[in-house]
Design a protein around this motif. Structure first.
Motif, short mmCIF file in Angstrom:
data_model
loop_
_atom_site.label_atom_id
_atom_site.label_comp_id
_atom_site.label_asym_id
_atom_site.label_seq_id
_atom_site.Cartn_x
_atom_site.Cartn_y
_atom_site.Cartn_z
N CYS A 144 0.84 -1.21 0.00
CA CYS A 144 0.00 0.00 0.00
C CYS A 144 0.87 1.25 0.00
CB CYS A 144 -0.91 -0.01 1.24
SG CYS A 144 -1.90 1.48 1.43
N VAL A 145 0.55 2.19 -0.88
CA VAL A 145 1.30 3.44 -0.97
C VAL A 145 0.70 4.45 0.00
CG1 VAL A 145 2.05 5.32 -2.47
CG2 VAL A 145 1.86 3.00 -3.37
N GLU A 146 1.54 5.00 0.85
CA GLU A 146 1.09 6.02 1.81
C GLU A 146 1.32 7.40 1.20
OE1 GLU A 146 3.43 5.20 5.23
OE2 GLU A 146 2.33 3.37 5.77
N VAL A 147 0.26 8.20 1.20
CA VAL A 147 0.32 9.53 0.59
C VAL A 147 -0.07 10.56 1.63
CG1 VAL A 147 -0.57 11.03 -1.23
CG2 VAL A 147 -0.25 8.59 -1.67
N ASP A 148 0.84 11.48 1.93
CA ASP A 148 0.57 12.57 2.86
C ASP A 148 0.09 13.79 2.08
OD1 ASP A 148 1.31 10.97 4.91
OD2 ASP A 148 3.20 11.99 5.36
N VAL A 149 -0.96 14.44 2.61
CA VAL A 149 -1.60 15.54 1.89
C VAL A 149 -1.48 16.82 2.71
CG1 VAL A 149 -3.78 16.40 0.95
CG2 VAL A 149 -3.22 13.96 0.78
N SER A 150 -1.14 17.90 2.03
CA SER A 150 -1.18 19.25 2.62
C SER A 150 -2.07 20.13 1.77
CB SER A 150 0.22 19.84 2.74
OG SER A 150 0.75 20.12 1.45
#
Length: 380
Positions: free
Chosen positions: A23-29
């Motif tokens: 699973c790819v972890e994507v951090d959002v701002s």
């Protein structure tokens, strides 16, 4: 290990699907540049913002079967907003490769979004303007998260209040709130569950437009309805004329409030106040009818009646003896109305704000960066 799905886009070329090993972890701002056109009747708002999506674990993810590393050429997060109904502009910059090998996707979006406003506390309400970020990739293949503040990024999101056109009607917070959730299987024809990241801005209504233009005039109408006690009880028609005029005036204000709100199946606080005012004037009207009826009986020739222990003799109006005390009672009730309005103006905005924040971030509190300094709204 079970394979998980992804999506690749060559940014202008035909995209293809890729199966990954993790699973790819994507951090959002999120940086909100402008918020405008908040419409209660249509339950929509316009937003203009810059969003960054940064992967955090690409080094651990490979293309299944080939052990090929994940790059900008064979994968993208396929982000979308579930509550976006009209797009004025959507720009996606070419992915940027960071020094640690992670990918940074940058989006510039301007559009109209839907929002189910909670208007129970209107006009003391606090509203959430939520962007419902999701991905076309199923849950388990991608994980959308709020970016964690660090030495370079002090906050995961901020709102520019200088460009807020409706500042005369709302207070807009600088802070952006994030909450992770998932979609419902029923929303997908393939029963897929997808990750959802709710990104919310908070606006608190300035209630005094409605206080000065609706509440205060209603209070004065209620007070003026007590003028019937200055009219002799024998003039029933004149007393009813004054009271019914007040009723029609109150109805006009009710119609004005209804035009500013969507069709609701529940009462707002302003509805409760207006209905209370109707009931107040209704009691005054009933008193006028009752007094007129008793007076007509009391003034009938050669008539003697017993009313609540009072002997009403021919052509006497015993009810006049207690009209003064009735007026005092109605005036006291009016003073209580004024007191309730004052208390509501002091307490209800804070309570509505606290409930809105709790619904956005159930665990409560503010975000705390790694350096230990608390992030509060308004910091730059």
């Amino acid at each position: 290990m079970d394979s998980v799905g992804g999506h690749t886009g060559n940014h202008g070329q035909e995209s293809r699907k890729t199966r990954l090993t993790k699973c790819v972890e994507v951090d959002v701002s999120m940086t909100v540049l402008a918020l405008s056109n908040i419409s209660l009747t249509e339950q929509t708002f316009d937003a203009q913002f810059v969003m960054r999506a940064i992967t955090t674990n690409l080094q651990d993810c490979k293309v299944q079967g080939s052990n090929e590393p994940i790059t900008a050429d064979n994968w993208e997060p396929r982000l979308r907003f579930n509550n976006l109904i009209d797009t004025s502009e959507w720009r996606q910059n070419p992915p940027k490769i960071l020094t640690n090998g992670e990918l940074c996707f940058k989006y510039f979006v301007r559009g109209t979004f839907t929002e189910k406003f909670e208007l129970g506390a209107f006009p003391f309400d606090t509203q959430r303007m939520t962007l419902c970020l999701s991905s076309a990739i199923p849950e388990g293949a991608i994980d959308l998260r709020e970016i964690q503040p660090n030495a370079e990024i002090l906050r995961s999101g901020t709102v520019s209040t200088r460009n807020f056109a409706q500042s005369s009607a709302y207070n807009l917070e600088h802070e952006v709130y994030f909450r992770r959730t998932s979609s419902d299987k029923a929303d997908s024809t393939s029963d897929q569950v997808r990750p959802v990241l709710l990104i919310s801005m908070v606006t608190q209504r300035k209630p005094f437009y409605f206080v000065w233009n609706i509440v205060v005039p209603h209070l004065l109408i209620n007070l003026m309805s007590l003028g019937v006690f200055a009219i002799p009880s024998t003039d029933t028609a004149d007393r009813l004329s004054v009271s019914l005029t007040m009723v029609l005036t109150a109805v006009a204000f009710k119609l004005q409030v209804a035009s500013d709100l969507p069709n609701l199946s529940y009462f707002t606080m302003l509805d409760v106040f207006i209905l209370g005012s109707f009931f107040y004037i209704f009691i005054v009207v009933l008193e006028n009818i009752f007094v007129g009826y008793i007076t007509s009986l009391a003034t009938a020739p050669n008539a003697t009646y017993l009313l609540n222990g009072w002997m009403v003799e021919e052509k006497t109006m015993a009810y006049e003896n207690i009209r003064f005390y009735e007026a005092i009672v109605f005036f006291v009730v009016w003073c209580v109305q004024v007191g309730v309005v004052v208390v509501a103006c002091c307490i209800c905005p804070k309570r509505a704000y606290a409930l809105a924040i709790k619904s956005i971030r159930p665990e409560g509190g503010r975000r705390v960066p790694v350096n230990g300094n608390q992030v509060t709204p308004g910091e730059d």
